[in-house]
Design a protein around this motif. Structure first.
Motif, PDB file in Angstrom:
ATOM      1  N   LEU A 365      89.085  28.216  38.000  1.00  0.00           N
ATOM      2  CA  LEU A 365      89.069  27.155  36.993  1.00  0.00           C
ATOM      3  C   LEU A 365      88.322  25.966  37.587  1.00  0.00           C
ATOM      4  O   LEU A 365      88.665  25.484  38.666  1.00  0.00           O
ATOM      5  CB  LEU A 365      90.479  26.747  36.595  1.00  0.00           C
ATOM      6  CG  LEU A 365      90.562  25.641  35.538  1.00  0.00           C
ATOM      7  CD1 LEU A 365      89.994  26.114  34.213  1.00  0.00           C
ATOM      8  CD2 LEU A 365      91.995  25.159  35.356  1.00  0.00           C
ATOM      9  N   ILE A 366      87.307  25.509  36.883  1.00  0.00           N
ATOM     10  CA  ILE A 366      86.458  24.420  37.357  1.00  0.00           C
ATOM     11  C   ILE A 366      86.613  23.230  36.427  1.00  0.00           C
ATOM     12  O   ILE A 366      86.362  23.333  35.220  1.00  0.00           O
ATOM     13  CB  ILE A 366      84.977  24.860  37.407  1.00  0.00           C
ATOM     14  CG1 ILE A 366      84.838  26.128  38.242  1.00  0.00           C
ATOM     15  CG2 ILE A 366      84.092  23.746  37.965  1.00  0.00           C
ATOM     16  CD1 ILE A 366      83.522  26.853  38.044  1.00  0.00           C
ATOM     17  N   CYS A 367      87.043  22.099  36.981  1.00  0.00           N
ATOM     18  CA  CYS A 367      87.124  20.851  36.227  1.00  0.00           C
ATOM     19  C   CYS A 367      85.883  20.028  36.543  1.00  0.00           C
ATOM     20  O   CYS A 367      85.665  19.644  37.693  1.00  0.00           O
ATOM     21  CB  CYS A 367      88.381  20.074  36.603  1.00  0.00           C
ATOM     22  SG  CYS A 367      89.923  20.902  36.184  1.00  0.00           S
ATOM     23  N   LEU A 368      85.060  19.796  35.536  1.00  0.00           N
ATOM     24  CA  LEU A 368      83.843  19.006  35.696  1.00  0.00           C
ATOM     25  C   LEU A 368      84.064  17.662  35.021  1.00  0.00           C
ATOM     26  O   LEU A 368      84.440  17.601  33.847  1.00  0.00           O
ATOM     27  CB  LEU A 368      82.639  19.721  35.074  1.00  0.00           C
ATOM     28  CG  LEU A 368      82.345  21.143  35.583  1.00  0.00           C
ATOM     29  CD1 LEU A 368      82.821  22.173  34.571  1.00  0.00           C
ATOM     30  CD2 LEU A 368      80.853  21.321  35.844  1.00  0.00           C
ATOM     31  N   SER A 369      83.822  16.595  35.757  1.00  0.00           N
ATOM     32  CA  SER A 369      84.067  15.278  35.184  1.00  0.00           C
ATOM     33  C   SER A 369      83.037  14.270  35.669  1.00  0.00           C
ATOM     34  O   SER A 369      82.529  14.356  36.790  1.00  0.00           O
ATOM     35  CB  SER A 369      85.479  14.784  35.539  1.00  0.00           C
ATOM     36  OG  SER A 369      85.653  14.731  36.938  1.00  0.00           O
ATOM     37  N   SER A 370      82.710  13.352  34.788  1.00  0.00           N
ATOM     38  CA  SER A 370      81.823  12.235  35.101  1.00  0.00           C
ATOM     39  C   SER A 370      82.186  11.098  34.164  1.00  0.00           C
ATOM     40  O   SER A 370      83.084  11.224  33.319  1.00  0.00           O
ATOM     41  CB  SER A 370      80.354  12.624  34.935  1.00  0.00           C
ATOM     42  OG  SER A 370      80.024  12.781  33.564  1.00  0.00           O
ATOM     43  N   ALA A 371      81.482   9.988  34.299  1.00  0.00           N
ATOM     44  CA  ALA A 371      81.745   8.848  33.425  1.00  0.00           C
ATOM     45  C   ALA A 371      81.391   9.168  31.979  1.00  0.00           C
ATOM     46  O   ALA A 371      81.940   8.582  31.044  1.00  0.00           O
ATOM     47  CB  ALA A 371      80.973   7.631  33.904  1.00  0.00           C
ATOM     48  N   GLU A 372      80.479  10.124  31.770  1.00  0.00           N
ATOM     49  CA  GLU A 372      79.993  10.427  30.429  1.00  0.00           C
ATOM     50  C   GLU A 372      80.711  11.579  29.749  1.00  0.00           C
ATOM     51  O   GLU A 372      80.883  11.594  28.538  1.00  0.00           O
ATOM     52  CB  GLU A 372      78.489  10.756  30.490  1.00  0.00           C
ATOM     53  CG  GLU A 372      77.618   9.665  31.074  1.00  0.00           C
ATOM     54  CD  GLU A 372      76.168  10.088  31.168  1.00  0.00           C
ATOM     55  OE1 GLU A 372      75.660  10.718  30.219  1.00  0.00           O
ATOM     56  OE2 GLU A 372      75.526   9.806  32.199  1.00  0.00           O
ATOM     57  N   ILE A 373      81.126  12.552  30.530  1.00  0.00           N
ATOM     58  CA  ILE A 373      81.590  13.795  29.911  1.00  0.00           C
ATOM     59  C   ILE A 373      82.568  14.501  30.841  1.00  0.00           C
ATOM     60  O   ILE A 373      82.571  14.284  32.054  1.00  0.00           O
ATOM     61  CB  ILE A 373      80.376  14.710  29.594  1.00  0.00           C
ATOM     62  CG1 ILE A 373      80.767  15.856  28.672  1.00  0.00           C
ATOM     63  CG2 ILE A 373      79.731  15.216  30.876  1.00  0.00           C
ATOM     64  CD1 ILE A 373      79.563  16.630  28.151  1.00  0.00           C
ATOM     65  N   SER A 374      83.430  15.341  30.268  1.00  0.00           N
ATOM     66  CA  SER A 374      84.352  16.151  31.076  1.00  0.00           C
ATOM     67  C   SER A 374      84.584  17.481  30.383  1.00  0.00           C
ATOM     68  O   SER A 374      84.506  17.579  29.151  1.00  0.00           O
ATOM     69  CB  SER A 374      85.681  15.420  31.293  1.00  0.00           C
ATOM     70  OG  SER A 374      86.390  15.331  30.074  1.00  0.00           O
ATOM     71  N   SER A 375      84.875  18.497  31.193  1.00  0.00           N
ATOM     72  CA  SER A 375      85.085  19.826  30.632  1.00  0.00           C
ATOM     73  C   SER A 375      85.811  20.689  31.655  1.00  0.00           C
ATOM     74  O   SER A 375      85.808  20.391  32.857  1.00  0.00           O
ATOM     75  CB  SER A 375      83.739  20.470  30.269  1.00  0.00           C
ATOM     76  OG  SER A 375      83.933  21.772  29.748  1.00  0.00           O
ATOM     77  N   CYS A 376      86.451  21.757  31.183  1.00  0.00           N
ATOM     78  CA  CYS A 376      87.092  22.736  32.053  1.00  0.00           C
ATOM     79  C   CYS A 376      86.503  24.106  31.731  1.00  0.00           C
ATOM     80  O   CYS A 376      86.448  24.506  30.566  1.00  0.00           O
ATOM     81  CB  CYS A 376      88.599  22.760  31.845  1.00  0.00           C
ATOM     82  SG  CYS A 376      89.430  21.226  32.316  1.00  0.00           S
ATOM     83  N   VAL A 377      86.062  24.807  32.764  1.00  0.00           N
ATOM     84  CA  VAL A 377      85.428  26.111  32.595  1.00  0.00           C
ATOM     85  C   VAL A 377      86.177  27.137  33.422  1.00  0.00           C
ATOM     86  O   VAL A 377      86.504  26.887  34.594  1.00  0.00           O
ATOM     87  CB  VAL A 377      83.947  26.069  33.028  1.00  0.00           C
ATOM     88  CG1 VAL A 377      83.323  27.458  32.953  1.00  0.00           C
ATOM     89  CG2 VAL A 377      83.170  25.084  32.166  1.00  0.00           C
ATOM     90  N   LEU A 378      86.467  28.283  32.812  1.00  0.00           N
ATOM     91  CA  LEU A 378      87.152  29.372  33.501  1.00  0.00           C
ATOM     92  C   LEU A 378      86.146  30.486  33.782  1.00  0.00           C
ATOM     93  O   LEU A 378      85.485  30.982  32.874  1.00  0.00           O
ATOM     94  CB  LEU A 378      88.307  29.904  32.649  1.00  0.00           C
ATOM     95  CG  LEU A 378      89.266  30.887  33.328  1.00  0.00           C
ATOM     96  CD1 LEU A 378      89.973  30.220  34.505  1.00  0.00           C
ATOM     97  CD2 LEU A 378      90.290  31.417  32.329  1.00  0.00           C
TER      98      LEU A 378
END
Length: 415
Positions: A365-378
């Motif tokens: 499970l990868i949590c991607l986050s920044s000031a603009e956008i965020s998402s979780c990818v499995l």
């Protein structure tokens, strides 16, 4: 249409009458099942059904709280993982159920709602337990399903001010969910030590020093130290330091593996290199870098199927790549084993994305986050399948998750 006096009707009626006389019936009543069989049947249901058992009937409510039912649950070899999600508030328990592919909100453990523990940060997980660290530096282990918690005796005050590199949990073999070990690695490279908390004795073991293994050390640096950071200009004209500033929720980016009777703790140094600490031989070594120090990237470690893997997000030639790497001990080199489809990873280009990852079996499970956008990818490593998880909403608001910890939802796991 057949009449009631037809031969077929009489034969039908005779057959039904004979079945009733022989004691056979198509009706099955759960009340007729003995307690032992009922417990074994219910123990095989998904853990999410545990919350509904108590509302079915008095008998099932009694079963849900019985020690023999927990014993039956412990006989289940494995359960599909849940991912305990970390968001900026730190005051709620939200999980992603990988089996049902759905979000669940659990009751936050009462001990973690007290004034002294309300901002406790999850730092590690193993089996059915999650370890938190409060603002005083003390550790609290919790079963997120049942909400039961236990605060460990504090470490020596002299250790609280040292740099902690790794905090990992190691569960006991299957069928024993009552014992575990908590390992902390601390010090300044190259002077590292570790201590172990053993739940069986309920105390911390003596401090053990780690020596550097120069024979197996594949790092290119002449000296193992993080004191000197390298600075360079990014393509955007910003000054970037190689000293990594990780999200507080994953500042102890570390995993533990066991192979051939030897336990090894891996962690990321502040400069981004992987350090391997063999707890059995009491030595450590550094692996070669995946990318040169002047590259911009985000990196994290995971454990999948007993292996330490590295997840790396990097930008190159106006594109973003997210790849999974495994270190080949014999060849002493990194091997790529999976990659996110370019069409999917390119969405993150130029957004200064930070990744925080966790492994569970053959999944990451990868949590991607920044000031603009965020998402979780499995990611499914076996099928090289990448799926973006649906957004999680609480009170109509989309939650931005910073990181996650994987655990097996087990009601029998005790602290």
């Amino acid at each position: 249409m057949e009449h009631n006096n037809s031969p077929a009707f009489k034969m039908n009626r005779k057959r039904k009458s004979q079945e009733q006389d022989d004691g056979f019936s198509n009706t099955f009543y759960m009340d007729e099942v003995n307690e032992d069989l009922l417990e074994r049947v219910l123990s095989r249901l998904p853990t999410s059904t545990f919350f509904r058992l108590t509302s079915v009937c008095k008998r099932w409510k009694s079963v849900a709280s019985s020690p023999s039912f927990k014993l039956a649950c412990s006989q289940i070899p494995s359960r599909d993982p849940w991912f305990f999600m970390v968001d900026p508030l730190l005051n709620r328990s939200i999980v992603f159920d990988s089996a049902e592919r759905s979000w669940k909100k659990l009751n936050h453990p009462p001990l973690l709602q007290t004034k002294s523990n309300c901002n406790s940060m999850p730092v590690s997980a193993s089996g059915g337990l999650i370890c938190f660290r409060n603002s005083q530096g003390n550790f609290i282990v919790s079963n997120p399903v049942t909400g039961v918690c236990n605060e460990h005796p504090p470490l020596d005050p002299s250790l609280q001010n040292l740099t902690f590199h790794a905090i990992v949990m190691s569960s006991s073999p299957k069928y024993d969910q009552s014992s575990y070990r908590l390992v902390v690695v601390f010090g300044e490279l190259p002077n590292l030590s570790f201590r172990v908390y053993n739940s069986c004795t309920a105390c911390w073991e003596e401090e053990t020093a780690l020596r550097k293994n120069f024979e197996d050390d594949d790092s290119t640096e002449s000296d193992s130290t993080d004191d000197n950071a390298v600075y360079f200009l990014s393509r955007a004209g910003n000054v970037v330091a190689t000293n990594m500033q990780r999200s507080p929720s994953k500042q102890y980016s570390s995993v533990i593996t066991s192979k051939k009777g030897e336990e090894t703790v891996y962690f990321l140094s502040s400069s981004g290199s992987v350090v391997a600490c063999n707890l059995t031989t009491k030595c450590f070594s550094e692996y070669p870098r995946l990318l040169p120090v002047f590259f911009e990237y985000s990196i994290d470690l995971v454990e999948c199927g007993g292996r330490m893997l590295v997840v790396l997000l990097s930008e190159f030639f106006e594109s973003t790549n997210l790849r999974v790497w495994c270190y080949d001990e014999e060849a002493r080199s990194w091997q790529q084993i999976a990659a996110m489809p370019p069409a999917m990873s390119h969405e993150w280009y130029g957004k200064s994305v930070d990744i925080n990852c966790v492994g569970a079996g053959n999944q990451i499970l990868i949590c991607l986050s920044s000031a603009e956008i965020s998402s979780c990818v499995l990611c499914d490593l076996t099928a090289n399948d990448w799926i973006e998880l649906p957004k999680c909403f609480v009170d109509g608001e989309s939650i931005k998750f910073l990181s996650a910890f994987s655990f097996e939802p087990r009601i029998e796991a005790s602290v």
